[in-house]
Design a protein around this motif. Structure first.
Motif: not given
Lengths: 341, 248
Positions: A311, A313-315, A286, A281-283
């Motif tokens: 993986e 809940a997404i941002p 997003f 998600n974050p890298e």
């Protein structure tokens, strides 16, 4: 195969025409909220808006599943926790600094637990989705496991200290809280859920694999037996060390985090529990573009992961293009394979 | 160079033998305990064992016997936490065990902090710490704060769910030049980047050094957001803060 058949077959580790794209946790974004006029916090509290926003995973993104429970707090709200509902650009959260319980004797799952507006919102949304989409797409509900409820109702720090200081009391707490997990799960099945995500955050970032075996394995076996739809266990973080235990529970699938390699995870889970995941998600979703998303999708497919998706809940600010790339990459990979063969 | 057998306390010797694998860390930890008195080693051993009642009692006894508060903190509590930090980083122990050690450290600090504040010992620097907007998790942040205070920093704790404006106001109000942000959720991690952008917009970015941490945060993500440093755990956080303060 339609989307629903594809997801259910993959969850049961049966043959599929192509790997399904699945979201056991939320893929709601601010962009999608604007698109269908279903912003947070309303989309977490009103069944119509909840259903409308959830459906975008199928109608706009091209996923094979719809999952209307965007947060992890619906049943905690019904249990009496104070909730910070936030606004469109933020997630609702339990105020864990204001715990509602201190000991096992405090635990009460109210008789009207399923009539509370925040649990009923979920069951109503599932009914609406089932009515709207019939049997064409998999509708996945969500019921929180007792370990996660423990964080919410006791506070993370007090609950983790209790687990060390008094294992007997901790087991008693878990056993009493499991009633909420089972009742909410059964209500969603009755409302029409095809499968349930069961988050129970015994993550490697917090507790050991031995903790999972000591406190949760037997409860998870019980959930898999009593909730008679495929259960997707969700635990964030590094979990390879507890996958052997998870694989023994009878859960249909494990939703795994990008901190675990697809290859090492498949080596443990193959033939015992299906894997869902694990696009970062974050890298990636997003911060990067479709090309990076595609690379992670392909890595999962090459490893034989059963269902592909984010993986966790997404941002909320994730770009739709990155999410659409997941089903696109899955289709391309299968088409390429078909051409080669 | 001190050897393991120079440490009197058997429990500490076993801990080092079993859990401290890296030669440089092993040498540093052995050196730390070899110079500590048996009384300080006993405090450290109780802390590592998460026994807050014993730490409370032994610390009170040491202070009453005239041991300097700084010695109790450095050779007893901080030395004990050094072993705890390494065991945590290497996954020999997890958060519940660390929390019980932190509880033991707090039990000791209750006796020490008033003495140190009355003595007016100069701080290594001033750090603003907070969990980002939308995130109510604070265990990791609190562990970092405890270790930073123990290492000699003044820390202003903004708590959880901290808005960009509150971070900026706190930096201006307290004249701090180090900021630490924490996030546990992948959904709230982007708020770290937004806060950094807010500091740029406010024209304050060049005045401060920003460190970030939290379970899902990585070095790559920290770099991507423009943070000055990433700490995987509380020990790394202290080491970054010392580096930023020019005290490494």
């Amino acid at each position: 195969m339609n989307s629903r058949q594809r997801v259910l077959a993959a969850l049961n580790r049966q043959p599929v025409d192509r790997t399904p794209v699945c979201n056991p946790t939320s893929v709601a974004t601010v962009e999608l909220m604007d698109l269908v006029d279903a912003p947070f916090p309303n989309a977490n509290r009103e069944p119509e808006r909840m259903a409308r926003l959830a459906a975008t995973s199928y109608t706009e993104l091209g996923f094979d599943s719809i999952m209307p429970v965007f947060s992890i707090i619906q049943e905690s709200s019904a249990l009496g926790c104070k909730i910070q509902w936030e606004q469109k650009d933020n997630w609702p959260t339990v105020r864990m600094r204001e715990p509602i319980w201190q000991t096992a004797d405090d635990i009460r799952v109210p008789d009207d637990f399923l009539d509370h507006p925040d649990t009923r919102c979920v069951t109503e949304a599932i009914r609406l989705l089932r009515r709207e989409y019939g049997n064409e797409v998999a509708i996945i509900g969500k019921t929180m496991g007792p370990w996660s409820l423990g964080y919410h109702c006791f506070g993370v720090e007090p609950f983790l200290l209790l687990s060390l200081d008094n294992p007997g009391q901790t087991k008693l707490c878990l056993d009493r809280m499991k009633e909420a997990t089972i009742r909410f799960g059964l209500a969603q099945i009755e409302a029409g859920a095809d499968a349930l995500t069961l988050p129970d955050h015994a993550t490697g970032d917090l507790v050991s694999a031995q903790y999972y075996a000591r406190y949760l394995r037997d409860l998870h076996i019980e959930f898999a037996e009593r909730l008679k739809v495929p259960i997707i266990l969700h635990i964030c973080g590094r979990t390879v060390d507890r996958m052997p235990y998870i694989a023994e529970t009878g859960m249909a699938a494990f939703h795994y985090d990008s901190k675990n390699g697809p290859e090492e995870s498949m080596a443990i889970c193959r033939d015992r529990v299906a894997l869902v995941g694990n696009i970062n998600n974050p890298e990636t979703l997003f911060s990067k573009g479709p090309e990076a998303v595609r690379a992670e999708v392909v890595r999962n497919l090459e490893a034989g992961v059963n269902l592909v998706g984010p993986e966790c809940a997404i941002p909320l600010q994730t770009a739709i293009e990155n999410l659409k790339e997941i089903p696109r990459a899955v289709r391309d990979w299968h088409n390429d394979r078909a051409r080669i063969n | 160079m001190p050897e393991l057998h120079d440490i009197a306390n058997e429990f500490i010797r076993q801990e080092i033998d079993e859990f401290i694998e890296r030669p440089d860390e092993r040498a540093r930890i052995i050196g730390l305990f070899a110079k500590a008195s048996e009384q300080m080693q006993a405090i450290a051993a109780a802390l590592i064992d998460g026994d807050h009642e014993t730490v409370d009692r032994l610390t009170a006894e040491a202070i009453a016997a005239g041991v300097h508060a700084m010695e109790v903190m450095d050779d007893g509590l901080i030395a004990g936490m050094a072993i705890v930090g390494i065991k945590f980083r290497q996954n020999f122990i997890f958060v519940p065990e660390v929390l019980s050690c932190a509880r033991a450290m707090k039990a000791g600090m209750v006796h020490i902090e008033p003495i140190l504040s009355a003595a007016g010992i100069e701080k290594l620097g001033k750090v603003i710490m907070g969990t980002v907007k939308g995130d109510l998790h604070d265990i990791g942040k609190n562990l970092c704060i405890m270790m930073l205070r123990g290492a000699g920093f003044e820390v202003i704790d903004l708590g959880v769910d901290t808005s960009q404006d509150r971070f900026i106001d706190a930096i201006e109000e307290h004249g701090a030049n180090i900021l630490g942000m924490s996030a546990l959720l992948t959904t709230t991690m982007p708020n770290m980047g937004k806060t950094i952008e807010a500091f740029i917009d406010a024209g304050l970015r060049d005045d401060i050094r920003i460190m970030v941490g939290g379970a899902p945060v990585t070095q790559d993500f920290a770099d991507e957001m423009g943070a000055d440093g990433y700490g995987k755990d509380a020990l790394a956080c202290v080491s970054l803060a010392k580096q930023f303060a020019g005290k490494a």
